[in-house]
Design a protein around this motif. Structure first.
Motif, short mmCIF file in Angstrom:
data_model
loop_
_atom_site.label_atom_id
_atom_site.label_comp_id
_atom_site.label_asym_id
_atom_site.label_seq_id
_atom_site.Cartn_x
_atom_site.Cartn_y
_atom_site.Cartn_z
N CYS A 24 -33.01 -8.53 -64.38
CA CYS A 24 -33.34 -9.73 -63.59
C CYS A 24 -34.31 -9.37 -62.46
CB CYS A 24 -32.07 -10.32 -62.98
SG CYS A 24 -30.72 -10.53 -64.15
N LEU A 49 -26.43 -11.96 -60.84
CA LEU A 49 -26.90 -12.90 -61.87
C LEU A 49 -26.35 -12.55 -63.26
CD1 LEU A 49 -28.63 -15.37 -62.03
CD2 LEU A 49 -30.65 -13.92 -62.24
N CYS A 50 -26.44 -11.26 -63.65
CA CYS A 50 -26.05 -10.90 -65.02
C CYS A 50 -24.87 -9.95 -65.07
CB CYS A 50 -27.24 -10.29 -65.76
SG CYS A 50 -27.67 -8.64 -65.19
N CYS A 62 -32.06 -5.13 -60.25
CA CYS A 62 -31.47 -5.23 -61.59
C CYS A 62 -32.56 -5.00 -62.64
CB CYS A 62 -30.82 -6.60 -61.77
SG CYS A 62 -30.20 -6.83 -63.44
N CYS A 111 -25.17 -6.74 -60.36
CA CYS A 111 -26.10 -7.86 -60.19
C CYS A 111 -25.34 -9.18 -60.16
CB CYS A 111 -27.09 -7.85 -61.34
SG CYS A 111 -28.14 -9.31 -61.40
ZN LIG Z 1 -29.20 -8.88 -63.41
#
Ligand SMILES: [Zn+2]
Length: 297
Positions: free
Chosen positions: A54, A27-28, A51, A25
């Motif tokens: 997210c 984002l994370c 995800c 992911c």
């Molecule tokens: Zn994520």
């Protein structure tokens, strides 16, 4: 087994499995994801995954630069050469002159509306402000901004897009943002505004792009980006869009990269004849304060 939502061949795009990579992911950084659906392109299977922490959805594995360079050849821009199954999966419907004129008018209106947010083409000394467009395509946005008084520069990897922009008298460099940064071209803290429309979802590492964008932006500079919102499970642009963001996940990504005053604005709908639709989202954000060395962003 996940539902298969597309099976097609893209005859101009080479596909070598070793050029694809499984990624976490954006984002994370998690590899904990749920598989939503699968698609087959040139007899190789890919997965749309979400995800578990997210809102981010993406296509795994993702392609490398060689595949992308091949994908964004002239054929990408000519829907007349696509099979019906591909018309709403790749490319830009602007081959016909009326389509081009419509895009030109709409883009100009959009750039003019930025002035309501203080993004004006000239500063207090009536000097032109500097605008960088990343993934400029055929130069619609850069041309509109230049006509309104901005000093503009565009980056684009498609030779076809570059030629179309140069033919209009625009400056469109054939490099990626990473290459611009690697060559140490002295654009640090230079641009007032960096814009990318319909771009972030196409590239392998959106986080890296946002970090370099911060580097080239002035301290009080702004970023303006537009992305498609594709709902729970995307159905369109499954080949050329790697990342499928939501309002929440795009704002979270910008915040993670240190941007502030993040504002999302609905910016119209792309209607497809098969009744699927894509809502577009424009996001405005300011470059945050400089981070001390060693501070995680
Ligand atoms: Zn994520």
């Amino acid at each position: 087994m996940p539902k298969r939502i597309l099976e097609t061949t893209v005859d101009w795009a080479r596909l070598k499995p070793e050029e694809f990579q499984w990624v976490p992911c954006v984002l994370c950084g998690s590899f904990e994801y749920t598989t939503l659906a699968s698609l087959v392109i040139n007899w190789s299977e890919f997965y749309l995954v979400r995800c578990e922490a997210c809102d981010v959805v993406w296509r795994n594995p993702i392609p490398d630069a060689r595949f992308l360079n091949d994908l964004y050849s002239e054929k990408y821009y000519n829907v007349a050469t696509h099979s019906p199954a591909l018309v709403y999966q790749v490319g830009i419907a602007d081959w016909e002159v009326p389509d081009q004129n419509r895009r030109r008018t709409k883009t100009r209106q959009e750039v003019r509306r930025w002035e309501e947010r203080g993004l004006t083409p000239r500063d207090e000394f009536n000097e032109p402000r500097h605008l960088l467009e990343i993934g400029g395509g055929r130069g619609y946005l850069q041309r509109a901004a230049a006509e309104l008084g901005w000093s503009t520069l565009g980056l684009e990897i498609s030779p076809y897009g570059i030629k179309a922009a140069i033919d209009q008298g625009l400056i469109m460099l054939p490099v990626t943002l990473e290459e611009l940064s690697e060559k140490f071209i002295p654009y640090r803290d230079y641009f007032d505004t960096v814009v990318f429309f319909d771009f972030l979802e196409h590239i392998p590492d959106p986080g890296l792009v946002l970090r370099i964008v911060k580097y080239v932006l002035k301290e009080d500079g702004s970023v303006v980006l537009r992305i498609p919102l594709s709902g729970d499970c995307p159905k369109l642009h499954l080949i050329d869009h790697i990342w499928h963001f939501s309002k929440t996940s795009i704002a979270a990504l910008l915040e993670r990269e240190g941007f502030r005053e993040i504002e999302t604005v609905d910016s119209g709908v792309f209607e497809a004849p098969n009744a699927d639709r894509i809502d577009n989202l424009t996001v405005f954000a300011k470059k945050g304060p400089r981070q001390p060395l060693g501070t995680a962003v």
